[in-house]
Write an enzyme that holds these catalytic residues in place. Structure first.
Site, PDB file in Angstrom:
ATOM      1  N   GLU A  51       0.830  -1.229   0.000  1.00 44.63           N
ATOM      2  CA  GLU A  51       0.000   0.000   0.000  1.00 44.63           C
ATOM      3  C   GLU A  51       0.856   1.268   0.000  1.00 44.63           C
ATOM      4  O   GLU A  51       0.628   2.170   0.832  1.00 44.63           O
ATOM      5  CB  GLU A  51      -0.976  -0.006   1.181  1.00 44.63           C
ATOM      6  CG  GLU A  51      -2.026  -1.096   1.046  1.00 44.63           C
ATOM      7  CD  GLU A  51      -3.151  -1.022   2.077  1.00 44.63           C
ATOM      8  OE1 GLU A  51      -3.067  -0.209   3.019  1.00 44.63           O
ATOM      9  OE2 GLU A  51      -4.128  -1.786   1.918  1.00 44.63           O
ATOM     10  N   GLU A  78      -5.605  -8.156  -0.660  1.00 41.69           N
ATOM     11  CA  GLU A  78      -6.328  -7.866   0.594  1.00 41.69           C
ATOM     12  C   GLU A  78      -7.774  -7.604   0.233  1.00 41.69           C
ATOM     13  O   GLU A  78      -8.065  -6.645  -0.497  1.00 41.69           O
ATOM     14  CB  GLU A  78      -5.741  -6.651   1.332  1.00 41.69           C
ATOM     15  CG  GLU A  78      -4.434  -6.941   2.031  1.00 41.69           C
ATOM     16  CD  GLU A  78      -3.973  -5.808   2.946  1.00 41.69           C
ATOM     17  OE1 GLU A  78      -4.822  -5.172   3.610  1.00 41.69           O
ATOM     18  OE2 GLU A  78      -2.747  -5.568   2.977  1.00 41.69           O
TER      19      GLU A  78
HETATM   20  O1  AHR Z   1      -5.353  -5.868   6.879  1.00 39.11           O
HETATM   21  C1  AHR Z   1      -5.254  -4.741   7.705  1.00 39.11           C
HETATM   22  C2  AHR Z   1      -4.494  -3.603   7.039  1.00 39.11           C
HETATM   23  O2  AHR Z   1      -5.261  -3.119   5.976  1.00 39.11           O
HETATM   24  C3  AHR Z   1      -3.180  -3.943   6.406  1.00 39.11           C
HETATM   25  O3  AHR Z   1      -2.125  -3.895   7.300  1.00 39.11           O
HETATM   26  C4  AHR Z   1      -3.024  -2.878   5.367  1.00 39.11           C
HETATM   27  O4  AHR Z   1      -2.258  -3.303   4.268  1.00 39.11           O
HETATM   28  C5  AHR Z   1      -4.444  -2.497   5.011  1.00 39.11           C
HETATM   29  O5  AHR Z   1      -4.654  -1.136   5.027  1.00 39.11           O
END
Ligand code: AHR
Length: 503
Positions: free
Chosen positions: A173, A292
């Site tokens: 990210e 994610e």
């Molecule tokens: O999964 C929780 C968080 O969400 C992770 O650390 C990050 O990559 C995202 O913003």
């Protein structure tokens, strides 16, 4: 009750079912690692402190790959802190989650856990506070058979064979202003390209993931992907996508339609990657690692890290308790990922244990399954062969966020070897059940083996440690098949799986 029609045909192939679609994610965050997968002294823990009760549930869930060690955590992480004799490992500040990292668990413990859980590792490197040199170092430690200082260190630490880790995320990210070492797209694109170039000098056949957007709501979404790929197109294989979904202010109708938001996100990333391909006169295609995704109630209090002088070890963070509607959405997000199997080649449910997770643990005690466990496990364990597009004729539902959307979503898989056909479907209407007429006329004669539906009169019903079998999807007694035509009632806000075998 409203009527919907759908047709499944073996000719409607989108692409293969990819095992990596059923990946997950373990971050050094809250209790995901400590008292999650790792808890020395737990009654089921092995000599290395790995909880066997958790490993059993990971296997039952059908998880294929596991991304590690973050997440936001990785952008300040020094991987070498987590290897070697435990008593010599330093305690460090974890800026991402305002916690203390003890480094008791690190790369070698994770690789041991992967082997025991039978999952493929997907390793993320730190491109927040670190760069090319450290990327090569971790690769040397993990993948070089021997003869270098770092590979010999791994062997001395007990891992005689190289791990040969194939898939690597180039940071996490990096578009997010919250990220330690946040960068502009041009800065990150250059760094990712150089890290990838050097890593491929070590292992040419790595599969490398460049950071895409943290959500499609980012102001930089689109331009970020285009710029990053402008710098790193030839060096990488995938661009990542991250997105979390949640119900806003009692707006269940929009929440149930979250799959449409994910679908639009994927279509936009594909279009942008293909535009970068044209602009750079490249021949290969960049595919998506949706590494994610999940339901996450980000505004709830335990999602906010501690602050001030308190830097706790493994605090309770992001321990969302999921309800039935959340499980329907997770099931529908899996339908969406499968429907994009031509370009989404990998995905990770974030996360695996305790932290926005399908598996929960009590320190020293029990494990239990959240509602979201079930649609994931049924999809991961039954989707095989080719993914088939389902032609749908559905009544619409009106949503505040996405306008008119189909109440019915569905996807099918067809295993030519066994002849099994599996249909995954969701009724995203808040109030109306659907009478679904499903036409499977182009297949050889099929019989219906399972018709399972997950729903509840109260979509906000949540599981807890004391519920177990009561939260399982139940047989859908309304399902009947005759001459490859199926009639089944899909209750409002429900997710279903229909499994057929050759008659
Ligand atoms: O999964 C929780 C968080 O969400 C992770 O650390 C990050 O990559 C995202 O913003």
């Amino acid at each position: 009750m409203k009527n919907a029609r759908a047709t499944v045909d073996p000719a409607f192939v989108i692409g293969p079912v990819r095992t990596r679609t059923f990946g997950s994610f373990v971050e050094h965050l809250g209790r995901c690692v400590y008292t999650g997968i790792y808890e020395p002294g737990h009654p089921t823990a092995d000599a290395e402190g790995l909880r066997q009760d958790v490993i059993d549930l990971v296997k039952e869930l059908g998880v294929s790959t596991v991304r590690y060690p973050g997440g936001n955590f990785v952008s300040g992480y020094r991987w070498e802190d987590g290897v070697g004799p435990k008593e010599a490992r330093p305690r460090r500040l974890d800026l991402a989650w305002h916690s203390t990292e003890t480094n008791e668990f690190g790369l070698d413990e994770f690789m041991t856990w992967c082997a025991k859980a039978n999952v493929e590792p997907m390793m993320a490197i730190n491109l927040g506070t670190r760069g090319v040199a450290e990327a090569i170092d971790i690769l040397d430690y993990a993948n070089i058979p021997g003869g270098t200082a770092l590979s010999e260190q791994r062997k001395a630490n007990g891992a005689h064979e190289p791990y040969r880790i194939k898939m690597w995320c180039l940071g996490n990210e990096m578009d997010g202003p919250w990220q330690t070492g946040h960068k502009t797209a041009a800065e990150y694109g250059r760094l990712a390209a150089e890290a990838a170039r050097a890593m491929r000098q070590v292992n040419p056949d790595l599969e490398l993931v460049a950071c895409g957007s943290s959500t499609s709501d980012m102001d930089t979404f689109g331009s970020w992907e285009y710029t990053v790929l402008g710098e790193a197109y030839e060096q990488v294989d995938y661009i990542s996508a991250h997105e979390y979904y949640f119900e806003d202010e009692g707006d269940l109708a929009s929440f149930l339609a979250s799959g449409d938001k994910m679908s639009n996100f994927i279509d936009s990333v594909v279009a942008t990657a293909d535009a970068a391909r044209a602009a750079g006169k490249h021949t290969k295609r960049i595919n998506i690692s949706f590494d994610e995704w999940n339901v996450w109630y980000q505004k709830s209090t335990p999602s906010v890290p501690p602050s001030g002088d308190d830097w706790p070890v493994a605090p309770v963070l992001l321990e969302d308790n999921y309800n039935v509607a959340d499980a329907v959405v997770v099931g529908d997000l899996l339908i969406t990922l499968l429907r994009h199997t031509d370009r989404v080649h990998s995905a990770s449910l974030a996360q695996l244990v305790n932290v926005i997770a399908p598996i929960m643990t009590e320190p020293g005690g029990r494990t239990w399954k959240q509602t979201t466990f079930h649609p994931f496990a049924l999809t991961a364990n039954n989707a095989r062969g080719q993914v088939l597009r389902v032609a749908i004729n559905s009544p619409k539902v009106t949503t505040a966020k996405y306008g008119e959307v189909d109440a019915l979503t569905a996807v099918a898989t067809y295993d030519e070897v066994t002849g099994d056909v599996v249909v995954f479907a969701a009724n995203r209407s808040v109030g109306d059940s659907l009478e679904l007429s499903l036409n499977l006329g182009s297949f050889e004669e099929l019989k219906l083996e399972d018709a399972l539906t997950y729903t509840n009169d109260d979509p906000y019903w949540q599981a807890s440690a004391d519920d177990d079998t009561s939260v399982l999807p139940t047989a859908n007694a309304s399902a009947v098949i005759e001459s490859n035509r199926v009639s089944v009632e899909l209750p409002a806000a429900s997710w279903s799986m229909l499994r057929f075998t050759s008659a």
